[in-house]
Design a protein around this motif. Structure first.
Motif, mmCIF file in Angstrom:
data_model
loop_
_atom_site.group_PDB
_atom_site.id
_atom_site.type_symbol
_atom_site.label_atom_id
_atom_site.label_comp_id
_atom_site.label_asym_id
_atom_site.label_seq_id
_atom_site.Cartn_x
_atom_site.Cartn_y
_atom_site.Cartn_z
ATOM 1 N N GLU A 84 -66.021 -28.540 -12.639
ATOM 2 C CA GLU A 84 -65.220 -27.242 -12.918
ATOM 3 C C GLU A 84 -65.320 -26.499 -11.592
ATOM 4 O O GLU A 84 -64.615 -25.375 -11.514
ATOM 5 N N ASP A 85 -66.166 -26.812 -10.533
ATOM 6 C CA ASP A 85 -66.336 -25.784 -9.535
ATOM 7 C C ASP A 85 -65.396 -26.386 -8.405
ATOM 8 O O ASP A 85 -65.191 -25.531 -7.150
ATOM 9 N N THR A 86 -64.690 -27.286 -8.657
ATOM 10 C CA THR A 86 -63.774 -27.772 -7.660
ATOM 11 C C THR A 86 -62.409 -26.920 -7.341
ATOM 12 O O THR A 86 -62.145 -26.569 -8.461
ATOM 13 N N ALA A 87 -62.235 -26.535 -6.101
ATOM 14 C CA ALA A 87 -61.172 -25.455 -5.906
ATOM 15 C C ALA A 87 -61.519 -25.298 -4.401
ATOM 16 O O ALA A 87 -62.317 -25.869 -3.359
ATOM 17 N N ILE A 88 -60.394 -24.391 -3.921
ATOM 18 C CA ILE A 88 -60.405 -24.048 -2.282
ATOM 19 C C ILE A 88 -61.094 -22.652 -2.552
ATOM 20 O O ILE A 88 -60.956 -21.930 -3.244
ATOM 21 N N TYR A 89 -62.231 -22.650 -1.943
ATOM 22 C CA TYR A 89 -62.922 -21.408 -1.521
ATOM 23 C C TYR A 89 -62.490 -20.536 -0.555
ATOM 24 O O TYR A 89 -62.641 -21.007 0.733
ATOM 25 N N TYR A 90 -62.472 -19.276 -0.702
ATOM 26 C CA TYR A 90 -62.061 -18.488 0.261
ATOM 27 C C TYR A 90 -62.975 -17.259 0.508
ATOM 28 O O TYR A 90 -63.306 -16.606 -0.305
ATOM 29 N N CYS A 91 -63.237 -16.950 1.879
ATOM 30 C CA CYS A 91 -64.064 -15.781 2.048
ATOM 31 C C CYS A 91 -63.179 -14.776 2.175
ATOM 32 O O CYS A 91 -61.978 -14.598 2.565
ATOM 33 N N ALA A 92 -63.655 -13.598 1.761
ATOM 34 C CA ALA A 92 -62.632 -12.388 1.447
ATOM 35 C C ALA A 92 -63.454 -11.001 1.773
ATOM 36 O O ALA A 92 -64.615 -10.950 1.549
ATOM 37 N N ALA A 93 -62.534 -10.001 1.892
ATOM 38 C CA ALA A 93 -62.772 -8.802 2.178
ATOM 39 C C ALA A 93 -62.203 -7.942 1.241
ATOM 40 O O ALA A 93 -60.991 -7.976 1.264
ATOM 41 N N TYR A 94 -62.820 -7.129 0.674
ATOM 42 C CA TYR A 94 -62.345 -6.398 -0.533
ATOM 43 C C TYR A 94 -62.403 -4.837 -0.132
ATOM 44 O O TYR A 94 -63.402 -4.175 0.473
ATOM 45 N N SER A 95 -61.569 -4.062 -0.886
ATOM 46 C CA SER A 95 -61.722 -2.677 -0.524
ATOM 47 C C SER A 95 -62.868 -2.075 -1.122
ATOM 48 O O SER A 95 -63.348 -0.837 -0.713
ATOM 49 N N GLY A 96 -63.616 -2.718 -2.148
ATOM 50 C CA GLY A 96 -64.673 -2.143 -2.684
ATOM 51 C C GLY A 96 -65.421 -3.234 -3.404
ATOM 52 O O GLY A 96 -65.016 -4.487 -3.653
ATOM 53 N N CYS A 97 -66.632 -2.992 -3.614
ATOM 54 C CA CYS A 97 -67.759 -4.195 -4.486
ATOM 55 C C CYS A 97 -67.477 -4.042 -6.011
ATOM 56 O O CYS A 97 -68.065 -4.735 -6.702
ATOM 57 N N ARG A 98 -66.671 -3.268 -6.605
ATOM 58 C CA ARG A 98 -66.444 -3.382 -7.971
ATOM 59 C C ARG A 98 -65.633 -4.450 -8.254
ATOM 60 O O ARG A 98 -64.807 -4.877 -7.387
ATOM 61 N N ARG A 99 -65.709 -5.091 -9.350
ATOM 62 C CA ARG A 99 -64.846 -6.066 -9.893
ATOM 63 C C ARG A 99 -63.312 -5.453 -10.020
ATOM 64 O O ARG A 99 -63.304 -4.526 -10.367
ATOM 65 N N GLY A 100 -62.754 -6.753 -9.476
ATOM 66 C CA GLY A 100 -61.242 -5.925 -9.481
ATOM 67 C C GLY A 100 -60.853 -5.367 -8.267
ATOM 68 O O GLY A 100 -59.505 -4.725 -8.263
ATOM 69 N N ALA A 101 -61.572 -5.126 -7.482
ATOM 70 C CA ALA A 101 -61.368 -4.217 -6.216
ATOM 71 C C ALA A 101 -60.218 -4.979 -5.555
ATOM 72 O O ALA A 101 -60.027 -6.312 -5.244
ATOM 73 N N ALA A 102 -59.215 -4.391 -4.655
ATOM 74 C CA ALA A 102 -58.114 -4.962 -3.835
ATOM 75 C C ALA A 102 -58.779 -5.835 -2.772
ATOM 76 O O ALA A 102 -59.565 -5.308 -2.021
ATOM 77 N N LEU A 103 -58.024 -7.043 -2.883
ATOM 78 C CA LEU A 103 -58.266 -7.955 -1.819
ATOM 79 C C LEU A 103 -57.537 -7.588 -0.477
ATOM 80 O O LEU A 103 -56.455 -7.274 -0.399
ATOM 81 N N GLN A 104 -58.180 -7.368 0.713
ATOM 82 C CA GLN A 104 -57.654 -6.896 1.854
ATOM 83 C C GLN A 104 -57.521 -8.183 2.834
ATOM 84 O O GLN A 104 -56.254 -8.213 3.520
ATOM 85 N N TYR A 105 -58.296 -9.037 3.148
ATOM 86 C CA TYR A 105 -58.127 -9.952 3.830
ATOM 87 C C TYR A 105 -59.096 -11.316 3.498
ATOM 88 O O TYR A 105 -60.071 -11.154 2.720
ATOM 89 N N TRP A 106 -58.158 -12.342 3.846
ATOM 90 C CA TRP A 106 -59.112 -13.805 3.487
ATOM 91 C C TRP A 106 -58.724 -14.619 4.243
ATOM 92 O O TRP A 106 -57.851 -14.684 5.395
#
Length: 120
Positions: free
Chosen positions: A88-110
């Motif tokens: 179930e870990d099978t997926a495409i994994y993306y490195c990401a930059a978020y607007s903040g570290c709280r859960r649900g913070a906006a995705l800025q770059y990936w």
């Protein structure tokens, strides 16, 4: 602004390990909260892990105890060590930059993503 480039994905058997890396260029690494998300076909995007500038991590319940996020500030590099992988870990994994570290913070770059396939 820069870009994010992942590496380290592959195909493994259940129970094996992989280590993903992400190199950030420009000022992304210093400006944003860094993390990883994953997405597989027909599934919703899932935030896997984030890490703040002080090195405090936050993990999805589905990976807690198996995955470890870490960072190398000197080289603007983010890592995701994945142990005891499950199908179930099978997926495409993306490195990401978020607007903040709280859960649900906006995705800025990936990045373009790196595929992880775990066979049973």
């Amino acid at each position: 602004q820069g870009q994010l480039v992942e590496s380290g994905g592959g195909s493994v058997q259940a129970g094996e390990s992989l280590r993903l890396s992400c190199v950030a260029s420009g000022d992304i690494y210093s400006r944003y909260c860094m993390g990883w998300f994953r997405q597989d076909q027909d599934k919703a995007r899932e935030e896997v892990a984030k890490i703040d500038r002080d090195g405090n991590p936050d993990y999805a319940d589905s990976v807690k105890g198996r995955f470890t996020i870490s960072q190398d500030d000197a080289n603007s590099t983010l890592y995701l060590q994945m142990l005891s992988l499950k199908p179930e870990d099978t997926a495409i994994y993306y490195c990401a930059a978020y607007s903040g570290c709280r859960r649900g913070a906006a995705l800025q770059y990936w990045g373009p993503g790196t595929r992880v396939t775990v066979s049973s």
